[in-house]
Enzyme design. Sequence first.
Site, PDB file in Angstrom:
ATOM      1  CE  LYS A  82      -3.831   2.040   2.697  1.00  0.00           C
ATOM      2  NZ  LYS A  82      -4.603   1.936   3.950  1.00  0.00           N
ATOM      3  CB  SER A 157      -7.952   3.583   2.888  1.00  0.00           C
ATOM      4  OG  SER A 157      -7.092   2.955   3.829  1.00  0.00           O
ATOM      5  CB  SER A 181      -8.104   0.918   5.957  1.00  0.00           C
ATOM      6  OG  SER A 181      -8.841   2.110   5.825  1.00  0.00           O
TER       7      SER A 181
END
Lengths: 495, 488
Positions: A82, A157, A181
Site C-alpha cells: 500500500k 482505504s 481499511s
Amino acid sequence: MAVGNGAVDLSAAEARRLLDAGELSAVELTEAHLARIEAIDGDLHAYLHVMAEVARRQALAADARIAAGHAAPMTGIPVALKDVLCTTDAPTTAASRILDGYRSPYDATVVARLRDQGAVFLGKANTDEFAMGSSTENSAFGVSRNPWDRDRVPGGSSGGPAAAVAAGTATIGLGSDTGGSIRQPAGFCGVVGLKPTYGRVSRFGLLAFASSLDQIGPFTRSVEDAAIALGAIAGHDRYDSTSAAIPVPDYRAAMTRDLRGTRIGVAEEYGIGGMEGMEPGVQLAIEAAVRRLAELGAEIVPVSLPHTRYALPTYYITAPAEASANLARYDGVKYGLAVEAPTLLETYERTRGQGFGAEVKRRIMLGTYALSSGYYDAYYVKAQKVRTLIKRDFDDAFARVDAIVAPTSPTTAFRIGARTDDPYQMYLSDVFTIPANMAGIPGIALPCGFADGLPVSLQILGRAFDEATVLRVADAYERSEPWAGMRPPLGREVG
Amino acid sequence: MESGGGDRFEMVIGLEVHAQLLTHSKMYCGCAARYADAAPNSHVCAVCAGLPGALPVMNRAAVEFCILTGLALGAEIPGFCKLDRKNYVYPDLPKGYQISQYDLPLCIGGALEFASEGAPKRAGITRVHIEEDTGRLVHRAGAPGDEVSLVDLNRSGVPLMEIVGEPDLRSPAEAADYLVALRQTLRYVGASTGNMEEGAFRCDANVSVRERGAPLGAKVEVKNMNSFRAVERALRFEEERQRAVLAEGGSIAQETRGWVEASGVTVSQRTKEQAHDYRYFPEPDLPPLTISAEMVAEIRDRLPELPGARRDRFASRYGLDAKEIETLTAEREVADVFEAVVGPDGTAEAARRAANWIVNDVMGLQRARGLPPEQLPINAAQLRDLLDAVAAGELSARAAKEVLPRIADGELPRAAAGRLNLLALDDEEVVRSAVTDALAASPSAVADFRAGKKAAMGRLIGETMKRTGGRAKPEQVRMLLEEALTES
C-alpha cells in the site's frame, strides 16, 4: 466465477513449496505477475507505481538465496505494498498530490523486514488519500476497480492491495487498517485481510493517519498465508515505541484445525438477527458461517458489546483529531508539492489547498475543531472516555469467549460513485470494523460466501496479542468451505 | 528608578526558562545533540526532520536530567506522566507540532533558594517538563522581494527542559538573581551548560504591575531576551512602561511583547485575541512514562551538594567571607578544586591561603587565558604542590606567582622555579657576600641604623634582596645583617 490454477493463483504457502522444490523459480513467479499486471492493471488500477525493475532484481536474488538453501518464508513471494508504506526504491505518495513524486530516504520497518526475507516488491498499491476512505475513490490518482465487478469499488482505504491479491496481481498485499481499511476491502474483494493487535507490527515508516489506531497487516488468499505474512512482519521494533516487546508465536503451528472447546461469541450489537442498513445476503451468509463454526465444534455464546453504537462517532473524533496533527507536516517547505506564493501563509494555504483532496480537508477540519480550546473536553476527551468503555466491553466479552464473530461490513461492494456524495453513508461502511481499532484488538476478515455474485466477509475478533486464536478459528472455518478457492473473473475472459 | 506612581505599585514577575539538556543525542532520535559548530542540516535524520512515517523514541537521559533538576529544586516526581503534542505551524517546526508535556509534567512544585541584594529569597517552581527544541531559521538579506529564509534543522529535536517559576519575583534585580542561581543549579547537577549566549538557556518573563495588595494585574509576556543583562533591562523597561500607564489611570492589555535589544524597548507582538490555540492532546506515538520510586531514588543518589548547601558549609567549615565563598562556589568545578587543595584535614589557615590563591592568582590567570568559568588553568594537585613549596620556604610567594603560568603549561613547580632561577638561595656564603655588598653600598642606612633608627634595617634588607634577585630568604638576610652590623 473461476477457479484459478496458474502461478498467479498460488498461495504463498504453495509457492513456497514449489520454489523450494525447484519446480518454480522466483523469476518465473515474478514475471507471471508482471505480465498479468501489464495485461489487466490498466483497467483494475490496483497499482500506483509498478516496481518492475526492482522486482526482477529481487527475484534473481531470491532464486540465488533459495538455491543456496537459505530461503525465508517470504523469499521470492510477490508483494503489493500500500502506498502509505515508505520505500527507498519507489515513490511513496499516500495517493495524495501533496506527496506526488516523494521518495522516502528510508524503508518502513515492515518493508525492511520483507526485504530482509527476500520478498519481491511488485509495486505500490492504491489507497484512499492518506488512507482516509472506504472505496479508493478518494485517491488523487484514480479509483481502483473491484475484480469481481469492475463497476464496483474494491473497498478502502487499502483497496489497491486488496484488489491486487484478489485479481492475481500479487500473492500478498500489505495494507494499513485504522478503522477497517484492511478488513473492509478484503471483504469487498473476497480475500483474507488481517488487522493485527495495535502494537504487534511496527508502524515506523507508515505514513500516519491516526497514530493510536493505525496498524499494518496483510492481504492474502488464505488464512495460512496471513499467518506466514504476519510472522514475517510482526515483533518489537526499537524505532516504534508503541510496538510491543511481546514474543511472536509460530502462527502456523497454532492453526490446529480443531475448534472443539473454543467459545465463540456472537454479539447482538453486530446486526446478527437484523439491523438497519444490513443487506439480507450478508445477513444470511454470516448466519450460515456461525452455524458452520458450531458444526466444527465451537461453542457459540451470545455476548453483548453495548457501547458498539458509539464506536463510529467516537472514531470520527479521535481519528481526525490525530490526523489534523499528523498531516500538519505537509506544508510545502521540506518535500512534496510546494505551491509558492508571496507570503509564507499563502504558500501554506495554496500548497495544502491544492495538495489535499476534499475528504482529507474535511477530516483535518473535523479534527482541528475537536481539539480546539473550548471544544476539547466535549469532543476529544469525551471520545477517549467512550473509547475506554468500548475496550471494556471487549474485555468483559473476552472473559467469557475466545473469539467474537461479526460481519466485516453491512453490505457487499457498492457501485463506484454510489456513496461519494454522502460521507456519512461512506463512513457507515466501517461500522463493524471500527470497534476493533478503538479497542486495539486483532481482527481478520475472510470470505464466507457470496451475495448476488459479490463476496461476503466474516470478521473474527480476538483478544489483544492473541492473533493465534483468531487465525486458528479462521483457518478451521476456511478449510470447511470452498470460498478460499474462488477467483474473480477479471482478466480471465481473455486468454 | 521609580517614576510615575512611586511606591504605590509593585511588580510581579514569573520566569519561564528553557534549558537545553546535556545529552549526547537528541530527544527522540539518535542524532548528535551538540550542533554548535556543525554545518547546517548535518545533524538531521528522518525523525528530527519530521519526514513522513518517522516516529519518536524517548531519550532516557533527557528524562533523567529533567528529574535530576526537579529533585535539585525540591520538586515532586509523580509516578506517571505523558507527552503531548503542541500544535502550531512554522517552518522551523518540521512536524507541525512540538512534542511537549501539557497537564502531566515530569516534575511538579519545588522552589529555588537564592540571595538577592544580600537577603535570602525563595521563589516557587510550578513545574519542570521536557520538550524538544525547534530548528532555526536563517534570514538572508537580498533585493526587496528576494530575501530568503533558510531552515537549519540541526537544533530540531534537541532536548529541552522548561522550568516554569511561580510569580514570586518582585523586581528586575531579583529576577536576574533568580536566573543566575537557577543557571548555577543546572550547572551543578550537570543538566545544562546554561549558556545564554549560545541559546542553551532561554528566558521568557510574565510581568505585571499592580497596586500593592491588589490582585494580580494583566499579564504581559516578554520574549526575545538573549542575555542576563537583556532580561534585567527588558524587565526594567516593562516596569516603567506599566507603571506609567497605570499612573495615568490607564490599564494594561494582556499581550506578548518582544524585547528589542538595539533600541532598549519592548514592542507588542501578539494581543490576547491573537493568542495561539495549541490544541494540545496526548502524543499517541509515545507511551506514557511510568517513573518508579526506585528510579527516582537512583537519580537522587546522583545529586551533588547543591550551591546553597555548599556555601553554608564553606562558611562554617572554613570561615571564609561571603564574597570569597560566592566566587569559589560559583562553579562546582572550582569549588571542587578548592576543597581538593585544602584536603580533608586542612586548617582554616590552609583554607584561607588556598582561597586567596584561587580567587586572585589562579582565576586571574583563567581570565587572562580566556578559559570558561568552570575551567581553572591548573588542577588541584598542581596548586597543592605549589603551595607546599611556598610553605616549605623553597619558593617565595612572589616566585610562586611567577611560575604559576608555567605550571599551567604542565611544568612541575620546583622544576619551573629552578629553570627560571627562582628557587630560594640556600647558599649562606652567597647571601653573606650580598650582605657585605649591600652594607658597603648603603653607608647612610648603616649610619641611621647605628644611630638607633631601627627602620633602616628594612632598607638594608631590601638592598640585600635586590642583590640576590629576590631569592634570598628574608629571615636569613635579617639575621646575617644583624650579625654583620654587631660585629663591626
